[in-house]
Design a protein around this motif. Sequence first.
Motif, short mmCIF file in Angstrom:
data_model
loop_
_atom_site.label_atom_id
_atom_site.label_comp_id
_atom_site.label_asym_id
_atom_site.label_seq_id
_atom_site.Cartn_x
_atom_site.Cartn_y
_atom_site.Cartn_z
N TRP A 152 22.34 -1.81 13.79
CA TRP A 152 21.44 -1.34 12.83
C TRP A 152 21.90 -1.19 11.47
N GLY A 153 21.25 -1.64 10.34
CA GLY A 153 21.61 -1.34 8.88
C GLY A 153 21.28 -0.05 8.59
N GLN A 154 21.77 0.28 7.22
CA GLN A 154 21.65 1.81 6.80
C GLN A 154 20.35 2.18 6.26
N GLY A 155 19.82 0.96 5.94
CA GLY A 155 18.24 1.19 5.47
C GLY A 155 18.27 1.08 3.86
N THR A 156 17.10 0.70 3.49
CA THR A 156 16.60 0.52 2.02
C THR A 156 15.41 1.30 1.86
N LEU A 157 15.10 2.12 0.72
CA LEU A 157 14.05 2.79 0.46
C LEU A 157 13.02 1.64 -0.34
N LYS B 86 0.83 -1.13 -0.02
CA LYS B 86 0.05 0.08 0.00
C LYS B 86 0.84 1.37 -0.05
N PRO B 87 0.35 2.35 -0.38
CA PRO B 87 1.05 3.45 -0.40
C PRO B 87 1.71 3.96 0.86
N GLU B 88 0.74 3.47 2.05
CA GLU B 88 1.30 3.89 3.32
C GLU B 88 2.44 3.12 3.77
N ASP B 89 3.04 2.03 3.05
CA ASP B 89 3.87 1.08 3.59
C ASP B 89 5.44 1.88 2.87
N THR B 90 5.13 2.94 2.19
CA THR B 90 6.36 3.59 1.84
C THR B 90 7.29 4.14 2.80
N GLY B 91 8.54 3.87 2.65
CA GLY B 91 9.58 4.60 3.78
C GLY B 91 11.01 3.86 3.62
N VAL B 92 11.77 4.37 4.55
CA VAL B 92 13.14 3.74 4.45
C VAL B 92 12.96 2.37 5.71
N TYR B 93 13.27 1.12 5.18
CA TYR B 93 13.21 0.16 5.95
C TYR B 93 14.70 -0.26 6.45
N TYR B 94 14.54 -0.24 7.80
CA TYR B 94 15.92 -0.75 8.55
C TYR B 94 15.77 -1.86 9.13
N CYS B 95 16.91 -2.86 8.88
CA CYS B 95 17.03 -4.02 9.94
C CYS B 95 17.82 -3.86 10.79
N ALA B 96 17.37 -4.57 11.98
CA ALA B 96 18.00 -4.48 13.30
C ALA B 96 18.50 -5.89 13.97
N ALA B 97 19.47 -5.86 14.58
CA ALA B 97 19.91 -7.37 15.33
C ALA B 97 20.25 -6.99 16.73
N ARG B 98 19.79 -7.89 17.57
CA ARG B 98 20.51 -8.05 18.95
C ARG B 98 21.00 -9.36 19.17
N ASN B 99 22.28 -9.42 19.95
CA ASN B 99 22.86 -10.44 20.21
C ASN B 99 22.13 -11.45 21.15
N GLY B 100 21.35 -11.24 21.93
CA GLY B 100 20.84 -12.24 22.92
C GLY B 100 19.31 -12.34 22.78
N ARG B 101 18.78 -13.30 23.50
CA ARG B 101 17.34 -13.20 23.35
C ARG B 101 16.79 -12.05 24.10
#
Length: 125
Positions: free
Chosen positions: A115-120, A85-100
């Motif tokens: 954090w990653g640099q993002g993808t539009l 949907k148009p409202e899904d537009t944005g920069v998408y960032y991935c994130a990670a954590r070492n532990g649970r």
Amino acid sequence: VQLQASGGGLVQAGGSLKISCAASGRTFSSGTMAWFRQAPGKEREFVAGIRSWSYPSYADSVKGRFTISRDNAENTLYLQMNTLKPEDTGVYYCAARNGRIVASSIDRAEVYDYWGQGTLVTVSS
């Protein structure tokens, strides 16, 4: 440690797109990974997350349309996005954590170490 997001682009409403996040420098197979997004003029928001050996979690706005997955052998996180949907537009960032983390914290940006640099992603109407 680096998180490299890729796969973003321009897609029409109703279309699909799959974005990826390749991790290097360490493995996150026993940790938690997630996708957040930030639309123009808005705050960063949680999209989906996945803990090791657990079910994924989704924001209500993407449930039934998006699927998060991970390939531990490749140390890569994916987000399959359908019925965009148009409202899904944005920069998408991935994130990670070492532990649970506990399930109730998966949507909190402050619990993630990397954090990653993002993808539009742009969805046209």
